[in-house]
Write an enzyme that holds these catalytic residues in place. Structure first.
Site, mmCIF file in Angstrom:
data_model
loop_
_atom_site.group_PDB
_atom_site.id
_atom_site.type_symbol
_atom_site.label_atom_id
_atom_site.label_comp_id
_atom_site.label_asym_id
_atom_site.label_seq_id
_atom_site.Cartn_x
_atom_site.Cartn_y
_atom_site.Cartn_z
ATOM 1 N N HIS A 1 0.864 -1.186 0.000
ATOM 2 C CA HIS A 1 0.000 0.000 0.000
ATOM 3 C C HIS A 1 0.896 1.230 0.000
ATOM 4 O O HIS A 1 2.133 1.115 -0.077
ATOM 5 C CB HIS A 1 -0.943 -0.031 1.209
ATOM 6 C CG HIS A 1 -0.256 -0.290 2.511
ATOM 7 N ND1 HIS A 1 0.609 0.607 3.091
ATOM 8 C CD2 HIS A 1 -0.260 -1.376 3.323
ATOM 9 C CE1 HIS A 1 1.080 0.108 4.207
ATOM 10 N NE2 HIS A 1 0.582 -1.107 4.377
ATOM 11 N N GLN B 1 6.424 -15.590 12.141
ATOM 12 C CA GLN B 1 6.036 -14.429 12.967
ATOM 13 C C GLN B 1 4.540 -14.349 13.210
ATOM 14 O O GLN B 1 4.066 -13.411 13.845
ATOM 15 C CB GLN B 1 6.580 -13.128 12.360
ATOM 16 C CG GLN B 1 5.889 -12.661 11.088
ATOM 17 C CD GLN B 1 6.615 -11.473 10.468
ATOM 18 O OE1 GLN B 1 7.699 -11.616 9.915
ATOM 19 N NE2 GLN B 1 6.034 -10.287 10.575
ATOM 20 N N HIS C 1 4.081 1.286 2.052
ATOM 21 C CA HIS C 1 5.247 0.616 1.457
ATOM 22 C C HIS C 1 5.854 1.476 0.342
ATOM 23 O O HIS C 1 7.069 1.523 0.167
ATOM 24 C CB HIS C 1 4.840 -0.737 0.849
ATOM 25 C CG HIS C 1 4.343 -1.729 1.847
ATOM 26 N ND1 HIS C 1 3.046 -2.151 1.896
ATOM 27 C CD2 HIS C 1 4.990 -2.391 2.847
ATOM 28 C CE1 HIS C 1 2.897 -3.034 2.861
ATOM 29 N NE2 HIS C 1 4.057 -3.198 3.467
ATOM 30 N N LYS D 1 5.145 2.784 11.859
ATOM 31 C CA LYS D 1 3.891 2.209 12.362
ATOM 32 C C LYS D 1 4.211 1.000 13.240
ATOM 33 O O LYS D 1 3.602 0.801 14.288
ATOM 34 C CB LYS D 1 2.995 1.793 11.203
ATOM 35 C CG LYS D 1 1.670 1.303 11.726
ATOM 36 C CD LYS D 1 0.851 0.654 10.671
ATOM 37 C CE LYS D 1 0.052 -0.421 11.320
ATOM 38 N NZ LYS D 1 0.521 -1.761 11.003
ATOM 39 N N SER E 1 -2.225 -0.145 6.605
ATOM 40 C CA SER E 1 -1.798 -1.490 6.964
ATOM 41 C C SER E 1 -2.406 -2.472 5.972
ATOM 42 O O SER E 1 -3.534 -2.257 5.502
ATOM 43 C CB SER E 1 -2.294 -1.826 8.376
ATOM 44 O OG SER E 1 -2.265 -3.220 8.583
HETATM 45 O O1 PAF Z 1 6.837 -5.396 8.700
HETATM 46 C C1 PAF Z 1 6.763 -6.410 7.987
HETATM 47 O O2 PAF Z 1 6.135 -6.412 6.915
HETATM 48 C C2 PAF Z 1 7.428 -7.700 8.442
HETATM 49 O O3 PAF Z 1 7.396 -7.822 9.822
HETATM 50 C C3 PAF Z 1 8.877 -7.841 7.919
HETATM 51 C C4 PAF Z 1 9.775 -6.755 8.473
HETATM 52 C C5 PAF Z 1 8.880 -7.783 6.401
HETATM 53 C C6 PAF Z 1 9.456 -9.202 8.358
HETATM 54 O O4 PAF Z 1 8.717 -10.267 7.877
#
Ligand code: PAF
Length: 251
Positions: free
Chosen positions: A32, A59, A35, A147, A183
């Site tokens: 978005h 994660q 980025h 963010k 987001s």
């Molecule tokens: O912020 C993110 O999109 C993710 O946490 C990252 C830094 C690409 C790691 O997977």
């Protein structure tokens, strides 16, 4: 021409052919305007921009969240092209975790508060994948949005702790007109939830205390995970249905 590289060895070989500095924007796709601001900043400051797109399973502590994470490859590719990205690193799980996640980067202090409370293991996954990405891409600078301030702080700490030879560049949060922090998860909000979502930013900026902000969000129908003042910033995480939103502002 934009290169799409799938394996770490392809990425490393491509990196060796680049002349001048490399700016790196690590993402999980579903790109978005937030980025885009990272890519633009990288393009201003570096000779080459590399983007990575990898939805990192380690994660995600909630399997439903991982499953529902939006995937928008075509639009992501277009955005990368528009912003002069030289290459996209787009690995598979097996490429990134040949060890099947036996080796981890663990931080034992700041990662245990705020998001670390409700998302056990989340930051281990983030730090581990970012360390792997840094080893593969060897950037001069890497760009992260404010963010995810806790993530940004932990990554800066990791770079210092491991003497990594790169600079972390923080980029201010991009917001929708009504204040909602951009987001990839916002697209999962229903129309009703989307109308409520800007209250996070309003509560953070308009309340006198963290407690007041938390009460206001609860009144509006959020399930509040936390609102906390720390080191000159106010942090919040709150859920609308299944979607968990986070934000933070300077106070
Ligand atoms: O912020 C993110 O999109 C993710 O946490 C990252 C830094 C690409 C790691 O997977």
């Amino acid at each position: 021409m934009i290169e799409v590289l799938r394996s770490p060895s392809e990425m490393k070989n491509f990196r060796k052919t680049l002349k001048g500095s490399v700016g790196f924007v690590p993402t999980m796709g579903a790109l978005h305007a937030g980025h885009e601001s990272l890519m633009k900043r990288a393009a201003q400051e570096c000779d080459n921009v590399i983007l990575s797109i990898f939805v990192n399973p380690t994660q995600f502590n909630d399997p439903k969240d991982l499953e529902k994470y939006p995937k928008t490859w075509e639009a992501d590719l277009e955005m990368a092209k528009r912003n002069g990205v030289k290459a996209i690193f787009f690995p598979r799980y097996e490429d990134m975790y040949p060890d099947n996640y036996k080796y981890k980067v663990i931080e034992n202090d700041f990662s245990k508060i705020l998001d670390g409370v409700d998302r056990p293991g989340h930051f281990d996954g983030v730090l581990t994948v970012v360390m792997k990405l840094f080893q593969i891409v060897s950037p001069d600078k890497a760009y992260f949005g404010e963010k995810d301030f806790q993530q940004l702080t932990l990554i800066k700490g990791m770079v210092e702790a491991y003497f990594l030879d790169l600079k972390i560049i923080p980029v201010p949060t991009m917001r929708e007109q009504d204040g909602l922090a951009m987001s990839s998860r916002n697209v999962r909000l229903t129309a009703e939830q989307r109308a409520l979502a800007p209250w996070i930013y309003k509560a953070l900026t308009q309340s006198k205390t963290a407690q007041e902000a938390a009460s206001l969000l609860s009144e509006k129908g959020f399930n509040v995970d936390y609102v906390t003042d720390l080191q000159g910033r106010r942090f919040a995480a709150a859920r609308l249905g299944e979607v968990r939103l986070i934000d933070n502002v300077q106070i």
